[in-house]
Design a protein around this motif. Sequence first.
Motif, mmCIF file in Angstrom:
data_model
loop_
_atom_site.group_PDB
_atom_site.id
_atom_site.type_symbol
_atom_site.label_atom_id
_atom_site.label_comp_id
_atom_site.label_asym_id
_atom_site.label_seq_id
_atom_site.Cartn_x
_atom_site.Cartn_y
_atom_site.Cartn_z
ATOM 1 N N PRO A 1 0.818 -1.224 0.000
ATOM 2 C CA PRO A 1 0.000 0.000 0.000
ATOM 3 C C PRO A 1 0.845 1.265 0.000
ATOM 4 N N CYS A 2 0.230 2.318 -0.524
ATOM 5 C CA CYS A 2 0.825 3.653 -0.448
ATOM 6 C C CYS A 2 0.331 4.314 0.833
ATOM 7 N N ARG A 3 1.234 4.588 1.742
ATOM 8 C CA ARG A 3 0.862 5.215 3.016
ATOM 9 C C ARG A 3 0.937 6.734 2.843
ATOM 10 N N ASP A 4 -0.183 7.331 2.468
ATOM 11 C CA ASP A 4 -0.204 8.754 2.159
ATOM 12 C C ASP A 4 -1.281 9.510 2.938
ATOM 13 N N THR A 5 -1.831 8.876 3.978
ATOM 14 C CA THR A 5 -2.981 9.446 4.693
ATOM 15 C C THR A 5 -2.723 9.428 6.193
ATOM 16 N N LEU A 6 -3.003 10.540 6.860
ATOM 17 C CA LEU A 6 -2.937 10.583 8.317
ATOM 18 C C LEU A 6 -4.337 10.431 8.894
ATOM 19 N N PRO B 1 -2.672 3.823 4.593
ATOM 20 C CA PRO B 1 -3.297 3.928 3.266
ATOM 21 C C PRO B 1 -4.589 4.744 3.356
ATOM 22 N N THR B 2 -5.243 4.913 2.231
ATOM 23 C CA THR B 2 -6.543 5.590 2.223
ATOM 24 C C THR B 2 -7.549 4.718 2.955
ATOM 25 N N TYR B 3 -7.793 5.072 4.215
ATOM 26 C CA TYR B 3 -8.666 4.298 5.107
ATOM 27 C C TYR B 3 -9.639 5.291 5.716
ATOM 28 N N TRP B 4 -10.912 5.201 5.302
ATOM 29 C CA TRP B 4 -11.903 6.218 5.633
ATOM 30 C C TRP B 4 -12.868 5.781 6.728
ATOM 31 N N ASN B 5 -13.409 6.779 7.413
ATOM 32 C CA ASN B 5 -14.574 6.571 8.262
ATOM 33 C C ASN B 5 -15.747 6.221 7.352
ATOM 34 N N LEU B 6 -16.533 5.245 7.749
ATOM 35 C CA LEU B 6 -17.586 4.727 6.882
ATOM 36 C C LEU B 6 -18.850 5.588 6.879
ATOM 37 N N GLY B 7 -18.910 6.604 7.749
ATOM 38 C CA GLY B 7 -20.142 7.370 7.919
ATOM 39 C C GLY B 7 -20.622 8.115 6.696
ATOM 40 N N VAL B 8 -19.691 8.628 5.893
ATOM 41 C CA VAL B 8 -20.049 9.388 4.687
ATOM 42 C C VAL B 8 -19.058 9.040 3.582
ATOM 43 N N ILE B 9 -19.555 8.514 2.485
ATOM 44 C CA ILE B 9 -18.747 8.276 1.293
ATOM 45 C C ILE B 9 -19.590 8.686 0.097
ATOM 46 N N ALA B 10 -18.987 9.416 -0.830
ATOM 47 C CA ALA B 10 -19.739 9.911 -1.981
ATOM 48 C C ALA B 10 -18.871 9.865 -3.229
ATOM 49 N N GLY B 11 -19.545 9.758 -4.385
ATOM 50 C CA GLY B 11 -18.800 9.776 -5.628
ATOM 51 C C GLY B 11 -19.694 9.527 -6.820
ATOM 52 N N PRO B 12 -19.145 9.636 -8.024
ATOM 53 C CA PRO B 12 -19.907 9.401 -9.250
ATOM 54 C C PRO B 12 -20.412 7.961 -9.332
ATOM 55 N N ASN B 13 -21.504 7.800 -10.020
ATOM 56 C CA ASN B 13 -22.208 6.527 -10.140
ATOM 57 C C ASN B 13 -21.275 5.363 -10.486
ATOM 58 N N ASP B 14 -20.464 5.516 -11.541
ATOM 59 C CA ASP B 14 -19.684 4.378 -12.029
ATOM 60 C C ASP B 14 -18.625 3.941 -11.032
ATOM 61 N N TYR C 1 -14.347 -4.880 14.656
ATOM 62 C CA TYR C 1 -15.621 -4.231 14.350
ATOM 63 C C TYR C 1 -15.518 -3.399 13.080
ATOM 64 N N PHE C 2 -14.303 -2.944 12.759
ATOM 65 C CA PHE C 2 -14.100 -2.012 11.647
ATOM 66 C C PHE C 2 -13.753 -2.722 10.342
ATOM 67 N N ARG C 3 -14.125 -3.984 10.216
ATOM 68 C CA ARG C 3 -13.764 -4.725 9.013
ATOM 69 C C ARG C 3 -14.395 -4.132 7.763
ATOM 70 N N CYS C 4 -15.577 -3.523 7.888
ATOM 71 C CA CYS C 4 -16.211 -2.915 6.707
ATOM 72 C C CYS C 4 -15.423 -1.704 6.225
ATOM 73 N N GLN C 5 -14.903 -0.913 7.163
ATOM 74 C CA GLN C 5 -14.057 0.221 6.772
ATOM 75 C C GLN C 5 -12.793 -0.272 6.072
ATOM 76 N N ILE C 6 -12.217 -1.346 6.600
ATOM 77 C CA ILE C 6 -11.021 -1.911 5.981
ATOM 78 C C ILE C 6 -11.352 -2.413 4.571
ATOM 79 N N ALA C 7 -12.534 -3.006 4.398
ATOM 80 C CA ALA C 7 -12.931 -3.508 3.082
ATOM 81 C C ALA C 7 -12.976 -2.386 2.052
ATOM 82 N N VAL C 8 -13.450 -1.224 2.450
ATOM 83 C CA VAL C 8 -13.462 -0.079 1.532
ATOM 84 C C VAL C 8 -12.037 0.297 1.140
ATOM 85 N N ALA C 9 -11.124 0.329 2.102
ATOM 86 C CA ALA C 9 -9.729 0.652 1.804
ATOM 87 C C ALA C 9 -9.137 -0.347 0.809
#
Length: 218
Positions: free
Chosen positions: A61-66, A82-95, A118-126
Amino acid sequence: YQADLVLFLDADVLVAGSLDNWLEGLLRERVVTGLPAHVDVLDKDMNAWERLFAHCLLPEPCRDTLPSGVGILPDVAPRPMPTYWNLGVIAGPNDWMRRLGQNIVEELPRINTFISTYFRCQIAVALRLARYQIPCKHMDIRYNFPNDPLFDAAYRDLVPDIRLLHFLRCTAQVDKSRDFSDQEHYDALLRRPGLTGSNLLLQQRLRALGPYPGDPLR
């Protein structure tokens, strides 16, 4: 999805202000956006992300996120992840959002054999962002603002302009499990004195929405 843009919100996220300019910008830039997680779930192991990615048949992974809690929450080290986000809000174009979500559950068994969390879903997004090289950017914290007094203090000037309020912290001021459980507790939340910062904003926005939004089928 039928819409040009897809917005994922946790159930404990309240729309507190206009989203128009933000969403229009995402369509122009054609990127998926999220807020870096407050804490790195794999922080205790120096090479855990590298081992996880290898375990999931991904390049290093590219470690570019604090973590967004750096300098705000105690004991959050300023170590890139890596790019590892909070799952509460994610947005983007349809495709791209379709690509992100397609068969994402396939990541979960791999994660489960690496770590129990508990955070396995957040990890899955990453993992999905990396697997498909989805173009992404970190969002302005106003679009996933936690009702946390430490964040209130760190972003004092932004609190009045919060657009998406993530009331995930459960305290004496606001407790989502208690305060939304029935009419009586909800009314008590609307009347509760002494709320401050983002919790006060939550109370004000809920008052403007009107009576208890309980499920009429119950």
